[in-house]
Design a protein around this motif. Sequence first.
Motif, PDB file in Angstrom:
ATOM      1  N   LEU A 165       1.287  -1.329   0.224  1.00 29.22           N
ATOM      2  CA  LEU A 165      -0.194  -0.249  -0.111  1.00 29.22           C
ATOM      3  C   LEU A 165       0.634   1.361   0.008  1.00 29.22           C
ATOM      4  N   ARG A 166       1.838   0.701   0.160  1.00 33.33           N
ATOM      5  CA  ARG A 166       3.113   2.367   1.091  1.00 33.33           C
ATOM      6  C   ARG A 166       3.179   2.839  -0.748  1.00 33.33           C
ATOM      7  N   ASP A 167       2.214   2.953  -2.123  1.00 29.36           N
ATOM      8  CA  ASP A 167       2.699   4.151  -2.876  1.00 29.36           C
ATOM      9  C   ASP A 167       1.593   4.540  -3.070  1.00 29.36           C
ATOM     10  N   ARG A 168       0.927   4.303  -2.350  1.00 29.06           N
ATOM     11  CA  ARG A 168      -1.086   4.587  -2.607  1.00 29.06           C
ATOM     12  C   ARG A 168      -0.980   5.223  -1.242  1.00 29.06           C
ATOM     13  N   GLN A 169      -0.531   5.240  -0.532  1.00 27.53           N
ATOM     14  CA  GLN A 169      -0.751   5.877   0.878  1.00 27.53           C
ATOM     15  C   GLN A 169      -0.061   6.890   0.713  1.00 27.53           C
ATOM     16  N   LEU A 170       0.771   7.068   0.075  1.00 27.74           N
ATOM     17  CA  LEU A 170       2.446   8.327   0.045  1.00 27.74           C
ATOM     18  C   LEU A 170       1.336   9.183  -1.184  1.00 27.74           C
ATOM     19  N   ARG A 171       0.844   8.798  -2.090  1.00 28.51           N
ATOM     20  CA  ARG A 171      -0.294   9.939  -2.764  1.00 28.51           C
ATOM     21  C   ARG A 171      -1.277  10.566  -2.624  1.00 28.51           C
ATOM     22  N   MET A 172      -1.608   9.307  -1.856  1.00 29.28           N
ATOM     23  CA  MET A 172      -2.253   9.835  -1.144  1.00 29.28           C
ATOM     24  C   MET A 172      -2.787  11.092   0.093  1.00 29.28           C
ATOM     25  N   GLY A 173      -1.645  10.805   0.635  1.00 27.68           N
ATOM     26  CA  GLY A 173      -1.766  11.582   1.172  1.00 27.68           C
ATOM     27  C   GLY A 173      -0.759  13.065   1.534  1.00 27.68           C
ATOM     28  N   VAL A 174      -0.142  12.758   0.166  1.00 29.03           N
ATOM     29  CA  VAL A 174       0.412  14.864  -0.313  1.00 29.03           C
ATOM     30  C   VAL A 174      -1.007  15.435  -0.602  1.00 29.03           C
ATOM     31  N   ALA A 175      -1.291  14.294  -1.614  1.00 24.87           N
ATOM     32  CA  ALA A 175      -2.626  14.710  -2.574  1.00 24.87           C
ATOM     33  C   ALA A 175      -3.361  15.921  -1.153  1.00 24.87           C
ATOM     34  N   VAL A 176      -3.758  14.855   0.316  1.00 27.38           N
ATOM     35  CA  VAL A 176      -4.398  15.390   0.958  1.00 27.38           C
ATOM     36  C   VAL A 176      -3.922  16.462   1.936  1.00 27.38           C
ATOM     37  N   TRP A 216     -11.253   9.013   8.683  1.00 23.53           N
ATOM     38  CA  TRP A 216     -11.050   9.985   7.414  1.00 23.53           C
ATOM     39  C   TRP A 216     -11.404  10.300   6.057  1.00 23.53           C
ATOM     40  N   PHE A 217     -10.422   9.560   5.794  1.00 28.25           N
ATOM     41  CA  PHE A 217     -10.011   9.161   4.267  1.00 28.25           C
ATOM     42  C   PHE A 217     -11.427   8.719   3.463  1.00 28.25           C
ATOM     43  N   SER A 218     -12.370   7.776   4.675  1.00 27.49           N
ATOM     44  CA  SER A 218     -13.301   7.666   3.655  1.00 27.49           C
ATOM     45  C   SER A 218     -13.711   8.500   3.849  1.00 27.49           C
ATOM     46  N   HIS A 219     -14.156   9.757   5.244  1.00 32.11           N
ATOM     47  CA  HIS A 219     -14.908  10.854   5.259  1.00 32.11           C
ATOM     48  C   HIS A 219     -14.448  11.389   3.456  1.00 32.11           C
ATOM     49  N   LEU A 220     -13.552  12.117   2.810  1.00 32.40           N
ATOM     50  CA  LEU A 220     -13.052  12.732   2.542  1.00 32.40           C
ATOM     51  C   LEU A 220     -13.471  12.086   1.177  1.00 32.40           C
TER      52      LEU A 220
END
Length: 226
Positions: A165-176, A216-220
């Motif tokens: 999940l690493r790359d998906r987490q990082l990409r989502m984290g920066v975008a958020v 919180w990401f689900s609410h997003l």
Amino acid sequence: MRTCCIYAVGMSLAVKQPPAADRVYAHVKQAVLDRRYEGGTLLTEGELAEAVGVSRTPVREALLRLQVEGLIKLYPKKGALVLPVSAQEIADVVETRQLVEEHAARKAVPASPQLIARLEELLARQKEQAAAGDLAGAAVTDRCFHAEIVRSGGNEILNKLYDQLRDRQLRMGVAVMHAHPDRITKTLVEHEQILQALRAGDAEAVVGLIHGHVEWFSHLARGEVR
């Protein structure tokens, strides 16, 4: 004399550049993860070849690898489109994170002194990155904070699943963090609360805090960000 020769050869190998396709792959992937190439950006082979200093052949190879990983979509004779993070992707990542992280949190209690010390170090680093406006760095440290808790459970299969999940987490984290700059402050508070619950040895509190933190990401994804 022979030893010196071996040392010289070793030094030569140490500074040897990775293959051209690997360099293109690393360049594009990092740029996508830290949003220098945002979702919807169209990349051309020529531009990438010039940016990395290679021919177009290794660019094609690198782009094929990135398409398999779901970061881009290739369009013949046009280029490669950087895929935006979708609501479904966020929902899938959240569900998987909750399953893995909540299970690992229960196993992490009682937390070892080594785990507590490592999380304290990561939290301090994330605070410094947030203060400096380094959102990409803060996203990496955020991911490391959670990964340390998962690793503390000692289940190598779950560790590998979580690493996927690493790359998906990082990409989502920066975008958020870019879209919701106030979120970094809440993240730091929630990480501190998780750390305090681990220090106290309260497994259910740790699980509850992690569930809310990730939820919180689900609410997003549903457009219900609070």
